[in-house]
Design an enzyme around this catalytic site. Structure first.
Site, PDB file in Angstrom:
ATOM      1  N   ARG A  14      43.864 -61.059 -42.201  1.00 29.97           N
ATOM      2  CA  ARG A  14      44.206 -61.683 -40.908  1.00 29.97           C
ATOM      3  C   ARG A  14      43.879 -63.172 -40.946  1.00 29.97           C
ATOM      4  NH1 ARG A  14      39.112 -60.530 -36.974  1.00 29.97           N
ATOM      5  NH2 ARG A  14      37.667 -59.821 -38.549  1.00 29.97           N
ATOM      6  N   GLU A  26      51.833 -56.590 -24.100  1.00 28.88           N
ATOM      7  CA  GLU A  26      52.494 -56.626 -25.406  1.00 28.88           C
ATOM      8  C   GLU A  26      54.001 -56.438 -25.310  1.00 28.88           C
ATOM      9  OE1 GLU A  26      49.942 -54.705 -24.574  1.00 28.88           O
ATOM     10  OE2 GLU A  26      48.259 -55.570 -25.673  1.00 28.88           O
ATOM     11  N   HIS A  68      44.090 -55.579 -37.567  1.00 29.00           N
ATOM     12  CA  HIS A  68      43.155 -54.467 -37.374  1.00 29.00           C
ATOM     13  C   HIS A  68      43.834 -53.129 -37.639  1.00 29.00           C
ATOM     14  CE1 HIS A  68      40.942 -57.757 -35.742  1.00 29.00           C
ATOM     15  NE2 HIS A  68      39.923 -57.029 -35.366  1.00 29.00           N
ATOM     16  N   ARG A  74      41.363 -56.206 -40.900  1.00 27.41           N
ATOM     17  CA  ARG A  74      40.205 -56.845 -40.274  1.00 27.41           C
ATOM     18  C   ARG A  74      39.116 -57.167 -41.294  1.00 27.41           C
ATOM     19  NH1 ARG A  74      35.214 -54.132 -37.535  1.00 27.41           N
ATOM     20  NH2 ARG A  74      34.211 -55.976 -36.681  1.00 27.41           N
ATOM     21  N   ASP A  88      35.312 -49.936 -33.381  1.00 25.84           N
ATOM     22  CA  ASP A  88      36.117 -49.731 -32.170  1.00 25.84           C
ATOM     23  C   ASP A  88      36.624 -48.288 -32.053  1.00 25.84           C
ATOM     24  OD1 ASP A  88      35.758 -52.212 -31.154  1.00 25.84           O
ATOM     25  OD2 ASP A  88      37.741 -52.986 -31.656  1.00 25.84           O
TER      26      ASP A  88
END
Lengths: 283, 314
Positions: free
Chosen positions: B10, B58, B109, B167, B117
């Site tokens: 990323r 989004e 991610h 990530r 998460d």
């Protein structure tokens, strides 16, 4: 607008209704109700407002029009053909295999269609992107988009409205074709979008209202948009009649997405031809 | 040899955008309130007038990207893979890919390595979803260098692209000076004749380490890196099937619909041999540090080495 101009617009809109009905009848499918309710709005935009060139549909600085309620394309196709974007001969082939005119707008196949649409709620977002691109490049084109009142039940519409106001897209105008009906019933029964004007204002829009079948009223609202100095994006709530022009279809929920049979088609066509004749127009 | 880099893809993505934006004035970047995480914040800092935060919306972001592309811009729309490809699937399908608009979608991610998460944010379906859309190109870079090359390469495609971003900081595998990203071309990282490991993304380096370990045990494993999952490099796969007779696919993704199925389709049609799919076996992840999760889910060198031994009966 003088009376001759107004008469001319009425004739064009009537022709658009005739072609839309013919296309839907030939295809044995389509959406007559909303196509008829939006016909006057398309006619006014393409003949009085939009800076477009049928000979150069991709003209860089053209005004854009996005039909967010994509299913109401039959009468839009008719207006585009009348305007000269493509041959009138395409219109009866609507929805047929191999036809240029798809069941919902396809920007790749149809000159004059600025955005593919059909999945409700998505067109207004694309219109926002076009308006944003205009702002970035300091272009002075405007972007108009037409939504259905039922379509306003889509969450994405409100995402887009928030975005437009937040990014100060005062080159965007969203017109809502409030014909009051959707597939499962009245918009009031099914979705309950009212009070639409207050919601639009709360979302940061300058709101105008018009009778979507009265060219004087349309002109007054659109002039309000064009002369707006509020710095806000604009919305026009257009009060319309679903099925306008074909009496047995008017305000009837079952004509949202049904094609007329031969008998019904002849009756509807006859009615529209009589209107055309009384306006002094010929097909 | 180029310098070994330990970096999340990323981050490489954000850097690449900045670099390319110097000469390509049409690049614009959209994010949905995750700029700090997707690393589009790097671009935002350098080119604030070409960056638009669309907020947590989004679906609208993808539609806005479509409209920008219809006016000649090259929008990169970024979010977590979960929301970019999941929440906004239909906007991507109908507003971007159907009209073949020039929108690049970046899903950060991705995979189990999203870590703490947990399941709601660990997207294991994005490759499957994006592969199934006509007109879509799907790219999953394995390291820093590959990401830099990929972002540059997608600018040459006039159409939609899905780029998968990770990530977790990972060590680069493409450290050779002559490395060049070629869209649609698999990369043979190690030759071998007994079996082929075909890997994508973050686990590519694990596959290379596994092959080194297996070599010590007398197993000669070929390792192929597939960064472009669609269109996939059929030739390199068929060649591997013919020459090594057995294939193991390896990905940080559900075994349904991802690289494994893409490879298996090619093999089934062109040169049927056994394909063992190694990935996440149709389940959800859970919270935990990325590295621990990768170990638990077998997405490591020892994990894939075990699968290779099992396939070879050793």
């Amino acid at each position: 607008m003088n009376s001759n101009e107004k008469q001319e617009l009425k004739i064009l809109a009537c022709k658009a209704r005739i072609y839309a009905l013919e296309g839907i009848f030939n295809a044995k499918s389509g959406h007559p109700g909303g196509s008829l309710s939006a016909a006057d709005i398309y006619t006014y935009l393409y003949y009085k407002v939009l800076n477009v060139d049928p000979a150069d549909p991709q003209m860089e600085n053209r005004d854009r029009f996005v039909l967010s309620k994509g299913h109401c394309c039959p009468s839009l196709y008719a207006v585009l053909a009348l305007k000269g974007f493509f041959s009138l001969e395409e219109l009866p082939k609507l929805r047929k295999v191999g036809a240029m005119l798809q069941g919902h707008p396809d920007m790749k196949s149809t000159p004059g269609i600025d955005m593919s649409s059909g999945s409700l709620g998505q067109g207004i977002s694309a219109a926002c992107g076009m308006a944003l691109a205009g702002k970035m490049d300091n272009k002075d084109y405007r972007v108009f988009t037409l939504l259905g009142d039922g379509e306003c039940e889509e969450g994405q519409v409100w995402e887009a409205l928030m975005f437009a106001a937040h990014k100060k897209l005062d080159n965007l105008c969203a017109i809502i074709d409030c014909n009051g009906l959707q597939i499962d019933g009245t918009v009031e029964e099914v979705g309950g979008i009212e009070p639409l004007d207050k919601k639009l204002e709360a979302f940061g829009f300058e709101v105008f209202k018009m009778d979507g079948h009265d060219f004087d009223s349309i002109e007054a609202a659109v002039n309000g948009v064009l002369s707006s100095a509020s710095g806000k994006p604009c919305a026009i709530i257009a009060k319309t009649v679903k099925g306008k022009g074909v009496s047995y279809m008017e305000n009837k929920v079952n004509w949202h997405g049904a094609a007329p049979n031969a008998e019904q088609y002849e009756a509807g066509r006859k009615e529209l031809l009589a209107q055309l004749e009384s306006l002094g127009g010929v097909l | 040899m180029a310098e070994k880099v330990v970096k999340a893809t990323r981050e490489s993505f954000g850097e690449a955008l900045c670099e390319l934006a110097k000469t390509n004035k049409d690049i614009v970047v959209l994010d949905a309130d995750l700029a700090a995480a997707t690393k589009t914040s790097i671009f935002q800092k350098a080119y604030p007038e070409r960056f638009f935060d669309c907020g947590i919306a989004e679906g609208n972001m993808i539609g806005v990207a479509a409209g920008l592309a219809a006016c000649g811009k090259i929008p990169f729309a970024a979010s977590f893979a979960m929301f970019a490809t999941g929440r906004a699937f239909e906007q991507i399908r109908n507003s971007v890919a159907y009209p073949k608009l020039n929108v690049k979608i970046a899903g950060s991610h991705a995979g189990i390595s999203t870590g703490e998460d947990g399941a709601t944010h660990q997207c294991l379906e994005d490759i499957a979803i994006m592969r199934a859309i006509p007109n879509m190109t799907v790219i999953n870079p394995a390291d820093h260098y590959e990401m830099l090359g990929a972002v540059e390469a997608v600018l040459k495609i006039d159409g939609p692209v899905y780029l998968r971003l990770g990530r977790l900081a990972i060590e680069s595998v493409n450290n050779n000076d002559d490395y060049k990203f070629e869209l649609g071309k698999g990369v043979t990282l190690r030759d071998g004749k007994d079996v082929t490991i075909i890997a994508t993304g973050l686990v590519v380096r694990e596959a290379v380490i596994a092959a080194e370990q297996l070599a010590e045990e007398g197993i000669d494993a070929r390792v192929i890196n597939i960064h472009t999952i669609k269109p996939i490099d059929e030739d390199i796969i068929v060649k591997a099937a013919k020459e090594t007779g057995r294939i193991i696919t390896f990905e940080e993704h559900n075994v349904i619909g991802g690289l494994g199925d893409a490879v298996a389709s090619v093999v089934a049609e062109k040169c049927p041999v056994t394909v063992k799919k190694c990935g996440v076996y149709d389940r959800y992840g859970y919270s935990g540090p990325a590295k621990e999760l990768l170990e638990i889910f077998g997405l490591t060198a020892p994990g894939v080495a075990r699968e290779v031994r099992a396939l070879l009966g050793k």
